[in-house]
Design a protein around this motif. Structure first.
Motif, short mmCIF file in Angstrom:
data_model
loop_
_atom_site.label_atom_id
_atom_site.label_comp_id
_atom_site.label_asym_id
_atom_site.label_seq_id
_atom_site.Cartn_x
_atom_site.Cartn_y
_atom_site.Cartn_z
N VAL A 37 20.67 -2.96 -91.12
CA VAL A 37 21.28 -2.46 -89.90
C VAL A 37 20.34 -1.58 -89.33
N ILE A 38 20.58 -0.17 -89.64
CA ILE A 38 18.91 0.73 -88.96
C ILE A 38 18.02 -0.22 -88.42
N ILE A 39 17.45 -1.84 -89.43
CA ILE A 39 16.58 -2.02 -88.94
C ILE A 39 16.49 -3.22 -87.98
N THR A 40 18.17 -3.49 -87.71
CA THR A 40 18.87 -3.91 -86.11
C THR A 40 18.58 -3.36 -85.23
N VAL A 62 27.82 -3.92 -97.04
CA VAL A 62 26.99 -3.27 -95.90
C VAL A 62 25.74 -2.91 -96.35
N GLN A 63 24.66 -3.83 -96.39
CA GLN A 63 22.95 -3.05 -96.20
C GLN A 63 22.62 -2.07 -95.11
N ILE A 68 14.34 8.43 -88.45
CA ILE A 68 14.41 9.97 -89.20
C ILE A 68 15.69 8.53 -90.31
N SER A 69 16.78 8.16 -90.28
CA SER A 69 17.96 7.97 -90.98
C SER A 69 17.07 6.73 -91.75
N TYR A 70 15.68 5.60 -90.85
CA TYR A 70 15.66 4.61 -91.50
C TYR A 70 14.71 5.58 -93.12
N LEU A 71 13.85 6.67 -93.28
CA LEU A 71 13.70 6.99 -93.52
C LEU A 71 13.96 7.36 -94.61
N ILE A 72 15.36 7.68 -94.37
CA ILE A 72 15.79 9.03 -95.87
C ILE A 72 16.73 7.83 -96.47
N VAL A 73 16.97 6.48 -95.66
CA VAL A 73 17.82 5.34 -96.25
C VAL A 73 16.93 5.46 -97.50
#
Length: 159
Positions: free
Chosen positions: A105-108, A100-101, A142-147
């Motif tokens: 998933v966060i972008i979606t 799973v990318q 924040i999750s997106y930035l961390i990933v």
């Protein structure tokens, strides 16, 4: 007797861990392909539905040549299709990498929350719902930035 012997051979093969993991990979791949085809069908039907809706709204409703529904509602239809495309992207990325990318998933999820905000009717929403959406956007961002940061630094380590 031959049937039970064959069945016991099959059971023995499946009980072997590598064989079983291979079997699971085949099932995962099959499910991913079925999901991809289903998502393509949903996207195509949604696009046709949107075109028919726009055509009827523009040319068969009074006044002709103007949208009778709000442009916000039409944006909602477009964003639904974009979210479906993002989901298809998630599924195809899974098929390619068998993982799973998380970034996708966060972008979606961000697109889905953005859609909710874009079509939001401010008269029908209370402050608590707005705070919830704001927290969701902040957490996803924040999750997106961390990933992104983690992926970028891991790519630099390997090169």
């Amino acid at each position: 007797m031959g049937f039970f012997r064959d069945l016991s051979k099959q059971a023995k093969r499946i009980s072997d861990d590598r064989e079983f993991l291979g079997f699971i990979k085949v099932i995962e791949s099959l499910v991913s392909k079925v999901l991809s085809l289903a998502m393509i069908a949903v996207i195509l039907v949604s696009v046709v539905d949107l075109i028919v809706y726009l055509w009827q709204d523009l040319f068969f409703q009074q006044p002709v040549g103007f949208f009778t529904t709000t442009v916000i509602k039409i944006f909602g239809f477009f964003l639904n299709i974009l979210i479906a495309l993002e989901l298809l992207d998630n599924i195809t990325a899974y098929l390619k990498n068998h993982a799973v990318q998380v970034e996708l998933v966060i972008i979606t999820s961000l697109v889905a929350v953005a859609r909710k905000i874009i079509i939001l009717d401010l008269e029908k929403v209370d402050g608590l719902e707005l705070i919830g959406l704001a927290i969701a956007i902040l957490a996803l961002s924040i999750s997106y930035l961390i990933v992104r940061f983690t992926n970028k630094s891991s790519h630099h380590d390997h090169h």
